[in-house]
Design a protein around this motif. Structure first.
Motif, short mmCIF file in Angstrom:
data_model
loop_
_atom_site.label_atom_id
_atom_site.label_comp_id
_atom_site.label_asym_id
_atom_site.label_seq_id
_atom_site.Cartn_x
_atom_site.Cartn_y
_atom_site.Cartn_z
N ASN A 13 0.89 -1.23 -0.09
CA ASN A 13 0.08 0.17 -0.12
C ASN A 13 0.82 1.22 -0.07
OD1 ASN A 13 -2.41 -1.26 0.03
ND2 ASN A 13 -2.67 -1.33 2.15
N ALA A 14 2.01 1.18 0.81
CA ALA A 14 2.79 2.44 1.05
C ALA A 14 3.50 2.63 -0.55
CB ALA A 14 4.07 2.14 1.89
N LEU A 15 3.80 1.44 -1.04
CA LEU A 15 4.43 1.72 -2.61
C LEU A 15 3.48 2.10 -3.52
CD1 LEU A 15 6.95 1.04 -4.21
CD2 LEU A 15 6.08 -1.11 -4.66
N ALA A 16 2.25 1.68 -3.40
CA ALA A 16 1.47 2.04 -4.44
C ALA A 16 0.87 3.65 -4.15
CB ALA A 16 -0.07 1.19 -4.17
N PHE A 17 0.85 4.10 -2.91
CA PHE A 17 0.71 5.57 -2.51
C PHE A 17 1.88 6.21 -3.14
CE2 PHE A 17 -1.99 4.64 1.23
CZ PHE A 17 -3.38 4.90 0.64
N PHE A 18 3.07 5.92 -3.17
CA PHE A 18 4.16 6.35 -3.52
C PHE A 18 4.19 6.46 -5.02
CE2 PHE A 18 8.42 6.26 -5.40
CZ PHE A 18 9.01 7.68 -4.96
N ILE A 19 3.82 5.51 -5.99
CA ILE A 19 3.66 5.30 -7.39
C ILE A 19 2.46 6.25 -7.62
CG2 ILE A 19 2.90 4.05 -9.10
CD1 ILE A 19 4.40 1.67 -7.78
N ALA A 20 1.44 6.25 -7.02
CA ALA A 20 0.19 7.20 -7.24
C ALA A 20 0.73 8.60 -7.19
CB ALA A 20 -1.04 7.06 -6.46
N ALA A 21 1.61 9.02 -6.00
CA ALA A 21 2.14 10.27 -5.99
C ALA A 21 2.98 10.88 -7.26
CB ALA A 21 2.71 10.56 -4.58
N GLN A 22 3.51 9.91 -7.81
CA GLN A 22 4.34 10.45 -9.03
C GLN A 22 3.45 10.92 -10.28
OE1 GLN A 22 7.63 10.27 -8.28
NE2 GLN A 22 6.62 9.75 -6.41
N PHE A 23 2.10 10.39 -10.23
CA PHE A 23 1.23 10.95 -11.40
C PHE A 23 -0.08 11.52 -10.88
CE2 PHE A 23 3.19 6.57 -12.22
CZ PHE A 23 3.76 6.81 -13.41
N LEU A 24 -0.35 11.73 -9.77
CA LEU A 24 -1.30 12.29 -9.47
C LEU A 24 -1.10 13.48 -8.28
CD1 LEU A 24 -3.63 9.13 -8.99
CD2 LEU A 24 -3.81 10.76 -10.69
N PRO A 25 -2.01 14.43 -7.94
CA PRO A 25 -1.50 15.52 -7.32
C PRO A 25 -1.97 15.00 -5.71
CG PRO A 25 -3.67 16.01 -8.17
CD PRO A 25 -2.88 14.85 -8.88
N MET A 26 -0.92 14.58 -5.04
CA MET A 26 -1.13 14.19 -3.58
C MET A 26 -0.04 14.44 -2.88
SD MET A 26 -1.45 9.95 -4.18
CE MET A 26 -1.19 9.69 -2.47
N VAL A 27 -0.21 15.26 -1.46
CA VAL A 27 0.43 16.01 -0.84
C VAL A 27 1.09 14.67 0.33
CG1 VAL A 27 0.87 17.58 0.72
CG2 VAL A 27 -0.64 17.87 -1.08
N ALA A 28 2.51 14.48 0.57
CA ALA A 28 3.14 13.78 1.46
C ALA A 28 4.35 14.30 1.41
CB ALA A 28 2.90 12.19 1.06
N SER A 29 4.96 14.91 2.38
CA SER A 29 6.08 15.55 2.61
C SER A 29 7.26 14.50 2.71
CB SER A 29 6.12 16.46 3.63
OG SER A 29 5.96 15.72 4.97
N THR A 30 7.11 13.24 3.14
CA THR A 30 8.34 12.50 3.33
C THR A 30 7.82 10.80 2.88
OG1 THR A 30 7.65 11.42 5.43
CG2 THR A 30 9.12 13.54 5.06
N PRO A 31 8.61 10.31 2.71
CA PRO A 31 8.37 8.66 2.41
C PRO A 31 7.66 8.11 3.62
CG PRO A 31 10.42 9.00 1.43
CD PRO A 31 9.79 10.19 2.37
#
Length: 118
Positions: free
Chosen positions: A17-35
């Motif tokens: 799930n964490a990896l999927a969120f990271f991948i999604a953040a590369q393509f979509l406007p998501m806000v997360a300041s750190t891994p």
């Protein structure tokens, strides 16, 4: 399944799930300041899916039957939005983005589940 295997499976799912969120953040406007925020989001999503999702699936059986299971994507979207609301520093702006994130998370879990079963 033994307790150790069950724990490994849950940890594995959090990491996927964490990896999927990271991948999604590369393509979509998501806000997360750190891994670390992605890891926490994976943990929170796992807890939300464990506690709330089964009840929603049960309550929406008629809609799921009517839509041939497609309504499950809406439930997954709600779980992503709830995760975003519960976790400071992790934000998914709006239903449309959350819907796309839920598709990415679902696909990632499916792919990694298939890889693991081989």
């Amino acid at each position: 399944m033994s307790g150790g295997e069950e724990l490994k499976r849950k940890i594995y799912r959090v990491l996927v799930n964490a990896l999927a969120f990271f991948i999604a953040a590369q393509f979509l406007p998501m806000v997360a300041s750190t891994p670390l925020h992605f890891l926490w989001a994976g943990i929170v999503l796992g807890l939300v899916n464990l506690m709330i999702r089964p009840l929603l699936i049960l309550l929406t059986i008629p809609l799921n039957l009517l839509t041939l299971g497609v309504f499950t994507l809406v439930i997954n979207t709600w779980m992503i939005m709830l995760t975003s609301g519960l976790l400071p520093g992790f934000s998914v702006p709006g239903f449309g983005v959350a819907f796309l994130v839920s598709i990415i998370v679902s696909l990632a879990n499916w792919v990694f589940k298939e890889m693991r079963s081989e």
